[in-house]
Design a protein around this motif. Sequence first.
Motif, PDB file in Angstrom:
ATOM      1  N   ALA A  30       1.008  -4.581   0.193  1.00  0.00           N
ATOM      2  CA  ALA A  30       0.872  -3.463   1.228  1.00  0.00           C
ATOM      3  C   ALA A  30      -0.308  -3.082   1.565  1.00  0.00           C
ATOM      4  N   LEU A  70       7.784  -3.156   8.456  1.00  0.00           N
ATOM      5  CA  LEU A  70       6.317  -2.936   8.075  1.00  0.00           C
ATOM      6  C   LEU A  70       5.518  -1.585   8.749  1.00  0.00           C
ATOM      7  N   ILE A  74       4.484   3.933   3.967  1.00  0.00           N
ATOM      8  CA  ILE A  74       4.202   3.327   3.128  1.00  0.00           C
ATOM      9  C   ILE A  74       5.419   3.828   1.984  1.00  0.00           C
ATOM     10  N   ARG A  77       8.535   2.329   2.159  1.00  0.00           N
ATOM     11  CA  ARG A  77       8.542   0.795   1.871  1.00  0.00           C
ATOM     12  C   ARG A  77       8.415   0.858   0.203  1.00  0.00           C
ATOM     13  N   TYR A  78       7.695   1.685  -0.413  1.00  0.00           N
ATOM     14  CA  TYR A  78       7.454   1.680  -1.869  1.00  0.00           C
ATOM     15  C   TYR A  78       8.860   1.761  -2.631  1.00  0.00           C
ATOM     16  N   TRP A  81      11.066  -1.062  -1.837  1.00  0.00           N
ATOM     17  CA  TRP A  81      10.427  -2.155  -2.624  1.00  0.00           C
ATOM     18  C   TRP A  81      10.976  -2.085  -4.206  1.00  0.00           C
TER      19      TRP A  81
END
Length: 318
Positions: A30, A70, A74, A77-78, A81
């Motif tokens: 990232a 994207l 973040i 996204r984490y 993930w």
Amino acid sequence: MPPWKHVTKRVLFAAFAMYLVVSVTFGLVALTEDPNEAQVAHQATEEASPGQEEEAVEEALSDYRERNNLDDPITERYVRWVVGIATLDWGYSTTQNAPVTDVIQRTLPATIAYVLPAMLFALVGGVGLGVFSAMNDGTVIERFSTGGLSLAYGVPNFWWALVIPMVAPRFVGDALSSIPEFQTIVLPAGILGTSLMAAQLRYARAESNEYVNREFVKLVRAKGASNVRVGRHVLRNAALPLFSLFFVELLGVLVVNVFVLEQILPIGGIGAVGLRAINDRDMALIIGVAIVTAFAGIVGSLVQDLAHLSLDPRVEAD
């Protein structure tokens, strides 16, 4: 500390270590430049009409980021993930045209098929020869076995993988071709196992030398015990450090040798697809192979800890 508490603590620590690996991998992906964006931009430039290259690149990159989420914060996204790793949703491999988990599920058995026999061969043969060498220091058999394995350990594995298939048919004809899976299981297992066994022999001999002249060994010999029984007593005392050294050697050498052997031999395991993914910049598959490799190391450390508990109950008091 009761045994079950010690085991629980080690298992939880292994789970936490795996979580750290996943988190660090996310950070590397990232917070660094995505190499796939360069490929997307290059392809858009080639397909764009003259004079429209800049607009085509911006549109292609925007579409790529949107499809892969994207542009999301973040933190989101984490979380996505971590959930994806836990649910085996590891993305899509562009080089294999399949989900990463499917690729790993298809290729990992080919690697395990020669790694497990090599480990068993190295452990049993290395320890057995090491104890034998310590108990029969200076004999012809001891010098021959030690010298031969030292030579095998000193020659790089890739040399054996290149030379044996070329030289062996000159001595045994087509006999090797009649052996099922010779180049995918038998040969890599023999090369890898011999390398690991040579290191294990050195460790086993060094550790056993500390006990062969101890008073309890002399007492066992005085009672008329056979060499096998004496060796069992020596091995019982040397087992704990041997297990530690074996796993250290295993984790340090095994991963490298897997990639080397699968680059040369037609194995088609996880090392081969990992190398291809690196060459083709297939980030999803690279990350998947890295996670599997890290997981193998963490499981190996966990097995080592549990072996310590089994071989030395005093670990419970730590």
